[in-house]
Design a protein around this motif. Structure first.
Motif, PDB file in Angstrom:
ATOM      1  N   VAL A  56      13.409   8.123  10.379  1.00  0.00           N
ATOM      2  CA  VAL A  56      13.612   7.893   9.490  1.00  0.00           C
ATOM      3  C   VAL A  56      12.468   6.744   8.662  1.00  0.00           C
ATOM      4  O   VAL A  56      12.155   7.107   7.577  1.00  0.00           O
ATOM      5  CB  VAL A  56      14.864   6.325   8.974  1.00  0.00           C
ATOM      6  N   LEU A  57      11.460   6.062   9.163  1.00  0.00           N
ATOM      7  CA  LEU A  57      10.587   5.618   8.138  1.00  0.00           C
ATOM      8  C   LEU A  57       9.768   5.791   8.016  1.00  0.00           C
ATOM      9  O   LEU A  57       9.167   6.403   7.030  1.00  0.00           O
ATOM     10  CB  LEU A  57       9.932   3.969   8.934  1.00  0.00           C
ATOM     11  N   ILE A  58       9.273   6.592   8.629  1.00  0.00           N
ATOM     12  CA  ILE A  58       7.937   8.177   8.770  1.00  0.00           C
ATOM     13  C   ILE A  58       8.844   8.838   7.363  1.00  0.00           C
ATOM     14  O   ILE A  58       7.875   9.522   6.517  1.00  0.00           O
ATOM     15  CB  ILE A  58       7.689   9.324   9.701  1.00  0.00           C
ATOM     16  N   ALA A  59      10.462   9.008   7.619  1.00  0.00           N
ATOM     17  CA  ALA A  59      10.711   9.852   6.026  1.00  0.00           C
ATOM     18  C   ALA A  59      10.206   9.059   4.625  1.00  0.00           C
ATOM     19  O   ALA A  59      10.238   9.962   4.167  1.00  0.00           O
ATOM     20  CB  ALA A  59      12.230  10.227   6.623  1.00  0.00           C
ATOM     21  N   LEU A  60      10.084   7.730   4.878  1.00  0.00           N
ATOM     22  CA  LEU A  60      10.003   7.495   3.687  1.00  0.00           C
ATOM     23  C   LEU A  60       8.225   7.757   3.017  1.00  0.00           C
ATOM     24  O   LEU A  60       8.324   7.453   1.791  1.00  0.00           O
ATOM     25  CB  LEU A  60      10.171   5.769   3.440  1.00  0.00           C
ATOM     26  N   VAL A  61       7.624   8.049   3.717  1.00  0.00           N
ATOM     27  CA  VAL A  61       6.101   8.131   3.296  1.00  0.00           C
ATOM     28  C   VAL A  61       6.334   9.453   2.180  1.00  0.00           C
ATOM     29  O   VAL A  61       5.616   9.848   1.320  1.00  0.00           O
ATOM     30  CB  VAL A  61       4.745   8.696   3.843  1.00  0.00           C
ATOM     31  N   PHE A  62       7.393  10.662   2.424  1.00  0.00           N
ATOM     32  CA  PHE A  62       7.682  11.499   1.416  1.00  0.00           C
ATOM     33  C   PHE A  62       8.699  11.870   0.845  1.00  0.00           C
ATOM     34  O   PHE A  62       8.431  12.581  -0.153  1.00  0.00           O
ATOM     35  CB  PHE A  62       7.886  13.055   2.381  1.00  0.00           C
ATOM     36  N   VAL A  63       9.923  10.942   0.805  1.00  0.00           N
ATOM     37  CA  VAL A  63      10.706  11.038   0.016  1.00  0.00           C
ATOM     38  C   VAL A  63      11.226   9.839   0.096  1.00  0.00           C
ATOM     39  O   VAL A  63      10.846   8.512   0.593  1.00  0.00           O
ATOM     40  CB  VAL A  63      12.280  11.565   1.012  1.00  0.00           C
ATOM     41  N   GLY A  64      12.392   9.584  -1.041  1.00  0.00           N
ATOM     42  CA  GLY A  64      12.751   8.414  -1.189  1.00  0.00           C
ATOM     43  C   GLY A  64      11.513   7.296  -2.341  1.00  0.00           C
ATOM     44  O   GLY A  64      11.011   7.900  -2.991  1.00  0.00           O
ATOM     45  N   PRO A  65      11.453   6.303  -1.615  1.00  0.00           N
ATOM     46  CA  PRO A  65      10.238   5.252  -2.397  1.00  0.00           C
ATOM     47  C   PRO A  65       8.887   6.047  -1.936  1.00  0.00           C
ATOM     48  O   PRO A  65       7.972   5.100  -3.160  1.00  0.00           O
ATOM     49  CB  PRO A  65      10.767   3.640  -1.580  1.00  0.00           C
ATOM     50  N   LYS A  66       8.277   6.897  -1.103  1.00  0.00           N
ATOM     51  CA  LYS A  66       7.075   7.509  -0.808  1.00  0.00           C
ATOM     52  C   LYS A  66       6.028   6.107  -0.681  1.00  0.00           C
ATOM     53  O   LYS A  66       5.109   6.069  -1.288  1.00  0.00           O
ATOM     54  CB  LYS A  66       6.848   8.607  -2.187  1.00  0.00           C
ATOM     55  N   THR A  67       6.694   5.397  -0.308  1.00  0.00           N
ATOM     56  CA  THR A  67       4.987   3.951  -0.069  1.00  0.00           C
ATOM     57  C   THR A  67       4.378   3.852   1.467  1.00  0.00           C
ATOM     58  O   THR A  67       5.788   4.850   2.344  1.00  0.00           O
ATOM     59  CB  THR A  67       6.573   3.122   0.331  1.00  0.00           C
ATOM     60  N   PRO A  68       3.087   3.924   1.899  1.00  0.00           N
ATOM     61  CA  PRO A  68       2.911   4.320   2.709  1.00  0.00           C
ATOM     62  C   PRO A  68       3.246   3.200   3.523  1.00  0.00           C
ATOM     63  O   PRO A  68       2.901   3.589   4.872  1.00  0.00           O
ATOM     64  CB  PRO A  68       1.183   4.041   2.221  1.00  0.00           C
TER      65      PRO A  68
END
Length: 99
Positions: A56-68
């Motif tokens: 889920v945390l890694i998915a935040l890099v690609f979708v949603g807030p797109k944060t590193p």
């Protein structure tokens, strides 16, 4: 006259010695592995939870807030796969159920 050994023959003779040493240690590997205790500090529930949280945390890099910052998910993902948490080891926790 005796044949002179070139550099390739010298290298070959050295590699044979190294490979026989490797094979000797390779044959001992099953015995060494059986004598080592199994390392497990994370139980099955913790393992599954860490993998899901990591993904889920890694998915935040690609979708949603797109944060590193989502790459921090690699930590729980890797600890979930290897079943060892360095922090658990440091603090002496063991949720694996094996003593």
């Amino acid at each position: 006259p005796p044949a002179q050994q070139g550099p390739s023959q010298t290298i070959f003779s050295r590699s044979v010695g190294a490979s026989s040493s490797f094979l000797r240690h390779y044959d001992e590997a099953p015995t060494l592995l059986k004598s080592q205790p199994q390392i497990c500090a994370i139980g099955a529930d913790g393992e599954q939870l860490r993998i899901v949280v990591g993904l889920v945390l890694i998915a935040l890099v690609f979708v949603g807030p797109k944060t590193p910052w989502g790459w921090i998910g690699l930590v729980p993902l890797l600890t979930g796969f290897v079943k060892v948490c360095p922090l658990y080891s440091l603090l002496g926790f063991n949720t694996c159920g094996v003593k």
